[in-house]
Structure formats: structure tokens, C-alpha cells
Design a protein around this motif. Structure first.
Motif, PDB file in Angstrom:
ATOM      1  N   GLU A 101       1.112  -1.230  -0.248  1.00 41.03           N
ATOM      2  CA  GLU A 101      -0.169   0.115   0.099  1.00 41.03           C
ATOM      3  C   GLU A 101       0.862   1.075   0.246  1.00 41.03           C
ATOM      4  N   GLU A 145      -3.285   6.307  -2.015  1.00 37.74           N
ATOM      5  CA  GLU A 145      -3.355   4.692  -1.140  1.00 37.74           C
ATOM      6  C   GLU A 145      -3.316   3.985  -2.749  1.00 37.74           C
ATOM      7  N   VAL A 152      -3.020   0.548  -3.796  1.00 36.03           N
ATOM      8  CA  VAL A 152      -3.242  -1.107  -3.290  1.00 36.03           C
ATOM      9  C   VAL A 152      -2.476  -1.499  -4.418  1.00 36.03           C
TER      10      VAL A 152
HETATM   11 MG   LIG Z   1      -4.721   0.432   3.028  1.00 33.73          MG
END
Ligand SMILES: [Mg+2]
Ligand SMILES: Nc1ncnc2c1ncn2[C@@H]1O[C@H](COP(=O)(O)OP(=O)(O)OP(=O)(O)O)[C@@H](O)[C@H]1O
Ligand SMILES: [Mg+2]
Length: 500
Positions: free
Chosen positions: A25, A168, A170
Motif C-alpha cells: 500500500e 493510497e 494498493v
Molecule cells: Mg490500505
């Protein structure tokens, strides 16, 4: 327990071979003048709590206003990651208590992120490529910063960072070695810098990675790949906020070993959040892993679902800059560069730009060598990047032109480069001022050759049996001519004179 070589993904344990599996992440701070839901400035180096609005401080009754620029940056990034842009997304509250989070919740996107699945092509150290799947990219707020080391009895809260927009990113659990993890983060960082959506400054914490690590028995990963069934993989531990390439690699190595030892001793891995301590070189348990339901996620009632128009997305797409992979392919086809050279050049956008500015009309391979070797080394020694090069591309082009024209040899070019770097003028000026013009006059070279052969009859006789001994003669002739003789002529004349 010993590691196998970097290219092999197996780790030998006492009871057999293990494989490492990782998903990352990456938290990337969005390049933006203002925060995600307030107009407060985003910047580094401001005094404590100078960049905080009432929204960021969580004052009652304050309402968030979505920053359109951050949305555009997220869409751009999604397109750069060849990912699905979700025309409808939604902001959720992730509830938890911590003093650096004044509202008691972080606004994030759990159920409907702005960007869905994508894929990133990563070059490994050995020149091969591997793909890492992107699961999602969502927008969320950063928290503030707690400062514990200013006073023995007090802690301080700095909310400057609170509310700053983060993306973020991922990944899928597609990463198989510490080297791959580092290469992946490097690639993401390069893509973000090309896009201008994050400055990639890891020292300032503007890009940091949470590394999820698990281990499984040899062969189990293949089963996971074939079926998509996560139960073939081991339980993961998440190492939070690793902010340098070196630490990423160290933390993974330590963590994989730790897990293998536990499993080989008959224990079980507990899913948890861990912290890497670079001084001790180990990961330590921070807390047991929360599940999504611990956070009581729910849609933020202050924010409407975000709906994007396809035409707006298409416009962003049409205006994307050239991305690293496309640039790599173009440099190879347009300039005939090797993949290796192209990869080195694209690793920094300014380096690739520099190369292109210098290469126009010149021997591209030569230009690439000068840019990636001599100039790179000089800039690195001065802590500069290519955009700050005191030497403009035109000077490298001029130096290469002098080599191409036969005015100087490659060897002399290094000397010329040193003088140019020292500020003595352009390559042509240095060559003239210092009389470094290559001797192409065959008469002069022949004279030097004859003298050296005459002075060394034994060696000359030996060359007939050992032709590689000609190297010694080449060296002598170059010495006699102050390194200025055209090396090709020297070779030709020597061969003729020595009867080779
Ligand atoms: Mg996360
Ligand atoms: N068995 C596994 N081994 C290694 N990595 C895994 C494994 N299972 C999942 N992962 C990776 O763990 C990461 C999970 O990240 P995600 O943001 O979805 O959830 P989270 O870590 O639970 O949430 P949070 O954002 O609160 O930390 C992904 O990168 C995924 O690829
Ligand atoms: Mg996580």
C-alpha cells in the motif's frame, strides 16, 4: 536459513523451501497547493499549526469541501497506472481515536474508490520485466503529527499535515522478493513524478509504503495464481510506513525470516501491524490488525457521492504526458538505444529530457554514454539532478560532435570534459586553448611508430608470435603523441609496420 540469490524467489528453510508474497500500500501525497477538503495550504517547513483551517482542526459545524484539483490528480494517476476510473465513487468515514486526528475519523474511500484495477510494468535489475496488479487507488486525508521528543513530560500535536490529500495505491499480492518490492516502489514513484501528481520525496514522507508480507511453502503461490484463492497464501503481517528503499528491503528480509522461523517451529502467524526499526534492524509488533468493521466505516453524510463525467476523464487522458514505459519504447525505436540504456535514461524525467536535447543529430549511443556515465557521476557527486546541471545539453552535444568529427579521441574527450566541467569554456574552446586536437597526420604517427619499433626490436619480433602484444606498442605511440594520435590510424600503421 540462507537466502538464495536475488533472482531466485525461494528461501531455504530447515524443513524445505519457502516463498515470499507481498502486496504494497503506497501512500502518495497529492501534489496540490491546498488540502483535500479545506483551503489550508500544503507545504513543507511551515511553523507548527500554521497551515490548519477550522475544517482540519475538526471544529463543530465545519463542513468539508472537496478540492477538485486533488480529484483530477487521482484520475490522472489512475490513468497512468492503466487502471479503471470509476465514474462514481464515495467518501467514507474510518472511525478511530487518536490525538493526531481531531475529528475522530479519517475521510477515506473504502467501498467505492475513485480508481479500480490496473497494472504496472516493472523492470527488474536483470533487465526482465514483471507485472504488478493494482487493486485500487483511493483518496483519503492524512493525519497530523505527534511530537514526543521535545519535552520529557508533554506531547505536542502539529496539524499542518492533517487533511492533506493522499492517494493510497494498493497492489495485488504479486510481489515476490525484496528486490521486486523496491523496483515496484521505484516504478510507481517515477510514474507519479512524470505525471506531476506527487513529488515522490520520500525523505519528507511524501511517499511511503506499507508492506504486507506473508510466506508460503514452495509451489503454493502457483496454486494461488491459478485459483485466485488466498487460502493458499500465508497470513500477512503489515509493516507500516517504511520510507526508504533500503528499509523496505531490510524490513522484508527480516520479516520473512521471522515468519519462516515461527512456522518451522510449529507456530502460527498472527495477522498484525508491525513497525520497522532501522536501528535494531527488526520489525516489532505495533498492534493486532484491525478489520474493516473495527473502524465502523460508513459513508460520510457531509459529502455527496463523487460523479465524474466521461468527457472530463477523456480530456485528462488526452492531455497525459508521455509516461516512462512509452518513453522507454520511443527512445529505443527513435534513437536505436538498447533497453538497458533506455531504462537508465527514463528513470529520471530530467535525465531523459537532457539526453533528447543533446542527442538531436548526434550519435545517440555516444550521447547516452556521456549522459549516463560521466555527467551522471558528476551531478551525483554534487548532489544535483539533471534539471540543475551546470552543463547544458548543447555542451555534451558539442563534445560528441568533436569525437564524431575525429577532432578528439574518446580518451581525450574525458580530459576535455573535465576542463569544461571546471568552467574553462565550451568543448571546442577547451580543445583549441589546450591544443588537444587529435593527430590525424599519418606522417607524424608513422614517425612515432618507427621510432618506437626501432628502439624495441625484441618486442617487435615477439609480436609476430603474440599479436595481442601490439597493445603495448599502441600505448607507447599514444604516450609519445600526448594521447592525441587517432587510435584507429595508430592501429593501422602499427599492423602494417609489424607485418600483422
Ligand atoms: Mg490500505
Ligand atoms: N496473504 C497475503 N500476503 C501478502 N500480502 C497480502 C496478502 N493478502 C493481501 N495482501 C496485500 O495486503 C494489502 C491489503 O491492503 P488493503 O488496503 O486492501 O487492506 P488493509 O491493509 O487491511 O487496510 P488498511 O488500509 O486499513 O491498512 C494489499 O496490498 C494486498 O495485496
Ligand atoms: Mg494496510
Amino acid at each position: 536459513m540462507t537466502d538464495t540469490t536475488a533472482t531466485s524467489k525461494l528461501i531455504q528453510g530447515r524443513t524445505g523451501n519457502w516463498e515470499i508474497v507481498m502486496g504494497l500500500e503506497i501512500h502518495a501525497q497529492v501534489a496540490s497547493k491546498a488540502k483535500l477538503f479545506s483551503g489550508a495550504a500544503v507545504g513543507f517547513g511551515a511553523g507548527p499549526n500554521e497551515q490548519v483551517s477550522l475544517v482540519d482542526a475538526g471544529f463543530p459545524g465545519m463542513l468539508p469541501t472537496l478540492n477538485g484539483h486533488c480529484v483530477e490528480q487521482a484520475v490522472k494517476t489512475g490513468l497512468g497506472l492503466k487502471a479503471q476510473i470509476n465514474r462514481r465513487s464515495q467518501f467514507d468515514r474510518k472511525n478511530y481515536f487518536y490525538p493526531d486526528l481531531p475529528t475522530g475519523y479519517q475521510i477515506s474511500q473504502l467501498y467505492f474508490p475513485i480508481v479500480g484495477e490496473g497494472v504496472v510494468e516493472v523492470e527488474a535489475e536483470d533487465g526482465s520485466f514483471f507485472n504488478v496488479g493494482i487493486e485500487r487507488l483511493h483518496l483519503e486525508q492524512d493525519a497530523g503529527k505527534l511530537i514526543h521528543d521535545l519535552s520529557p513530560t508533554e506531547s505536542f500535536v502539529d496539524l499542518n499535515r492533517a487533511g492533506t490529500a493522499l492517494m493510497e495505491i494498493v497492489s495485488r499480492p504479486d510481489i515476490r522478493s525484496p528486490e521486486e518490492a523496491v523496483a515496484y516502489v521505484k516504478k510507481i514513484r517515477t510514474i507519479l513524478i512524470y505525471l506531476g501528481t506527487c513529488d515522490g520525496d520520500m525523505e519528507k514522507g511524501n511517499l511511503r509504503a506499507d508492506v504486507n508480507v506473508s510466506v508460503c511453502r514452495e509451489g503454493q503461490y502457483e496454486k494461488f495464481k491459478a485459483t485466485g484463492d488466498f487460502s493458499h497464501l500465508g497470513t500477512r503481517c503489515e509493516i507500516k510506513n517504511v520510507n526508504s528503499f533500503r528499509f523496505i528491503s531490510q524490513a522484508i528480509n527480516y520479516e520473512a525470516r521471522r515468519q519462516i522461523e515461527i512456522l518451522e517451529d510449529g507456530g502460527a502467524i498472527v495477522q498484525e501491524t508491525r513497525l520497522y526499526d532501522p536501528t535494531a534492524g527488526e520489525t516489532r509488533s505495533m498492534r493486532s490488525k484491525e478489520e474493516a468493521n473495527d473502524y465502523r466505516y460508513f459513508p460520510d453524510p457531509d459529502l455527496l457521492p463523487l460523479e465524474l463525467e466521461q468527457a472530463w476523464i477523456d480530456e485528462i487522458k488526452a492531455n497525459l504526458p508521455e509516461l516512462p514505459d512509452d518513453k522507454r519504447r520511443r527512445l529505443m525505436s527513435q534513437y536505436g538505444l538498447s533497453q538497458y540504456d533506455a531504462v537508465v535514461l527514463i528513470s529520471e524525467q530530467a535525465k531523459a529530457d537532457y539526453f533528447e536535447a543533446a542527442a538531436a543529430g548526434r550519435d545517440a549511443k555516444l550521447v547516452s554514454n556521456w549522459v549516463t556515465n560521466e555527467l551522471s557521476a558528476r551531478l551525483a557527486a554534487d548532489g544535483k539532478d539533471f534539471s540543475e546541471s551546470p552543463l547544458p545539453p548543447s555542451q555534451v552535444a558539442e563534445l560528441v560532435a568533436l569525437i564524431e568529427e575525429g577532432v578528439i579521441s574518446s580518451r581525450i574527450a574525458k580530459e576535455v570534459f573535465d576542463h569544461v566541467w571546471a568552467g574553462e569554456g565550451s568543448p571546442r574552446q577547451v580543445v583549441e586553448a589546450r591544443g588537444l586536437v587529435q593527430v590525424n597526420d599519418t606522417g607524424a604517427i608513422e614517425k612515432a611508430v618507427d621510432e618506437i619499433i626501432a628502439a624495441n626490436p625484441d618486442k617487435a619480433a615477439a609480436v609476430a608470435e603474440k599479436p595481442q602484444a601490439i597493445g603495448w606498442f599502441v600505448g607507447q605511440v599514444m604516450k609519445a603523441t600526448g594521447g592525441k594520435a587517432n587510435p584507429a590510424s595508430v592501429n593501422d600503421i602499427l599492423k602494417a609496420r609489424l607485418g600483422l
